[in-house]
Design an enzyme around this catalytic site. Structure first.
Site, PDB file in Angstrom:
ATOM      1  CE  LYS A  92      -3.491  -2.004   2.884  1.00  0.00           C
ATOM      2  NZ  LYS A  92      -4.247  -1.830   4.209  1.00  0.00           N
ATOM      3  N   GLY A  93       1.762   1.214   0.550  1.00  0.00           N
ATOM      4  CA  GLY A  93       2.955   2.062   0.838  1.00  0.00           C
ATOM      5  C   GLY A  93       3.199   3.164  -0.272  1.00  0.00           C
ATOM      6  CD  GLU A  95       8.591  -1.330  -3.043  1.00  0.00           C
ATOM      7  OE1 GLU A  95       7.898  -0.417  -2.470  1.00  0.00           O
ATOM      8  OE2 GLU A  95       9.098  -2.334  -2.708  1.00  0.00           O
ATOM      9  CG  ASP A  96       6.920   1.744   0.495  1.00  0.00           C
ATOM     10  OD1 ASP A  96       7.507   0.909  -0.024  1.00  0.00           O
ATOM     11  OD2 ASP A  96       5.979   1.518   1.482  1.00  0.00           O
ATOM     12  CG  ASP A  99      14.945  -1.757   4.966  1.00  0.00           C
ATOM     13  OD1 ASP A  99      16.007  -1.415   5.368  1.00  0.00           O
ATOM     14  OD2 ASP A  99      14.081  -1.829   5.835  1.00  0.00           O
ATOM     15  CE  LYS A 122      13.700   2.627   6.528  1.00  0.00           C
ATOM     16  NZ  LYS A 122      13.180   1.418   7.349  1.00  0.00           N
ATOM     17  CG  PHE A 150       9.935   1.898  10.826  1.00  0.00           C
ATOM     18  CD1 PHE A 150       9.900   0.871  10.304  1.00  0.00           C
ATOM     19  CD2 PHE A 150       8.359   2.640  10.998  1.00  0.00           C
ATOM     20  CE1 PHE A 150       8.962   0.214   9.870  1.00  0.00           C
ATOM     21  CE2 PHE A 150       7.470   1.860  10.403  1.00  0.00           C
ATOM     22  CZ  PHE A 150       7.672   0.709   9.570  1.00  0.00           C
ATOM     23  CG  ASP A 165       2.021   0.819   7.449  1.00  0.00           C
ATOM     24  OD1 ASP A 165       2.823   0.840   6.702  1.00  0.00           O
ATOM     25  OD2 ASP A 165       1.619  -0.132   8.127  1.00  0.00           O
ATOM     26  NE  ARG A 219      -1.231   2.122   4.843  1.00  0.00           N
ATOM     27  CZ  ARG A 219      -0.224   1.199   4.448  1.00  0.00           C
ATOM     28  NH1 ARG A 219       0.831   1.748   3.783  1.00  0.00           N
ATOM     29  NH2 ARG A 219      -0.106  -0.054   4.940  1.00  0.00           N
TER      30      ARG A 219
HETATM   31  P1  XMP Z   1      12.628  -4.728   1.683  1.00  0.00           P
HETATM   32  O1  XMP Z   1      13.454  -5.087   2.998  1.00  0.00           O
HETATM   33  O2  XMP Z   1      12.314  -5.833   0.932  1.00  0.00           O
HETATM   34  O3  XMP Z   1      11.553  -3.950   2.031  1.00  0.00           O
HETATM   35  O4  XMP Z   1      13.489  -3.540   0.767  1.00  0.00           O
HETATM   36  C1  XMP Z   1      10.854  -2.936   1.685  1.00  0.00           C
HETATM   37  C2  XMP Z   1       9.414  -2.700   2.255  1.00  0.00           C
HETATM   38  O5  XMP Z   1       9.456  -2.802   3.782  1.00  0.00           O
HETATM   39  C3  XMP Z   1       8.393  -1.829   4.072  1.00  0.00           C
HETATM   40  N1  XMP Z   1       9.463  -0.728   4.809  1.00  0.00           N
HETATM   41  C4  XMP Z   1       8.991   0.308   5.555  1.00  0.00           C
HETATM   42  N2  XMP Z   1       7.689   0.728   5.799  1.00  0.00           N
HETATM   43  N3  XMP Z   1       8.469   2.448   7.062  1.00  0.00           N
HETATM   44  C5  XMP Z   1       7.253   1.935   6.498  1.00  0.00           C
HETATM   45  O6  XMP Z   1       6.195   2.226   6.555  1.00  0.00           O
HETATM   46  C6  XMP Z   1       9.654   2.180   6.891  1.00  0.00           C
HETATM   47  O7  XMP Z   1      10.505   2.719   7.534  1.00  0.00           O
HETATM   48  C7  XMP Z   1      10.150   0.810   6.298  1.00  0.00           C
HETATM   49  N4  XMP Z   1      10.983   0.153   5.806  1.00  0.00           N
HETATM   50  C8  XMP Z   1      10.846  -0.680   5.107  1.00  0.00           C
HETATM   51  C9  XMP Z   1       8.072  -1.068   2.836  1.00  0.00           C
HETATM   52  O8  XMP Z   1       6.866  -1.568   2.650  1.00  0.00           O
HETATM   53  C10 XMP Z   1       8.867  -1.407   1.638  1.00  0.00           C
HETATM   54  O9  XMP Z   1       8.333  -1.614   0.539  1.00  0.00           O
HETATM   55 MG    MG Z   2       4.346  -1.177   5.321  1.00  0.00          MG
END
Ligand code: XMP
Ligand code: MG
Length: 171
Positions: A39-40, A95-96, A99, A127, A148, A155, A161
């Site tokens: 959803k992000g 993508e949001d 990470d 990140k 975070f 969220d 959100r």
């Molecule tokens: P990876 O680790 O697979 O994950 O790159 C990416 C997804 O993890 C969520 N994510 C977050 N969501 N605040 C959030 O609301 C954060 O700080 C955060 N860090 C990771 C996000 O959904 C992303 O698509």
């Molecule tokens: Mg999320």
């Protein structure tokens, strides 16, 4: 939950417009298909497309990961597939956050099977610190080391959100 503002609405608006310009230049004369990762990314996607100067179509996908703490992409599942054919299309994943890079790597591998003409990634936040797979988004809004973040579509347990600014959670 204590939180501190990290990127204001004004800062975000400006950066999103710059990103939209970058993307418009890159794909000048073409039409792109943007795939928002739910959803992000929904707020980011909505702002981004309205600043583009090229035409685009929209689709969405959703992924979930289970069994935290693993370094593999095997525990990622698609909970909502894209609905449009992407063969031969110029596709941009929106993508949001990138990470560890696991979600994005999985999604890219899945989408490549459908033979898009090109496939790039636009991430609102990159990140850096927890990356497990060396993957980089082609277009990046903001880079942070770690922490975070919430707001602007992001969220904590489905809360926050709706906030127009981005905040970092303080322990
Ligand atoms: P990876 O680790 O697979 O994950 O790159 C990416 C997804 O993890 C969520 N994510 C977050 N969501 N605040 C959030 O609301 C954060 O700080 C955060 N860090 C990771 C996000 O959904 C992303 O698509
Ligand atoms: Mg999320």
């Amino acid at each position: 939950m204590k939180r501190k503002i990290l990127f204001s609405k004004e800062t975000i608006d400006q950066r999103v417009r710059e990103l939209a310009d970058e993307i418009s230049q890159e794909y000048e004369g073409r039409e792109i298909l943007m795939i928002g990762v739910l959803k992000g990314a929904f707020v980011f996607l909505a702002d981004l497309i309205r600043s583009l100067s090229i035409p685009c179509e929209i689709d969405f996908t959703r992924l979930a990961s289970y069994g935290a703490g693993t370094v593999s992409t095997e525990n990622i599942v698609v909970t909502k597939k894209i609905e449009m054919p992407i063969k031969g299309r110029d596709v941009v994943i929106v993508e949001d956050i990138v990470d560890t890079g696991l979600t994005l790597t999985y999604l890219i591998n899945q989408l490549k099977k459908e033979r898009p003409r090109s496939l790039k990634v636009c991430a609102f936040i990159d990140k850096k610190r927890k990356r497990k797979i060396p993957i980089e988004a082609d277009f990046v809004g903001f880079t942070i080391e770690d922490g975070f973040v919430v707001g602007y579509g992001l969220d904590v347990n489905e809360k926050a959100r709706f906030l127009p600014d981005v905040y970092i959670i303080e322990e």
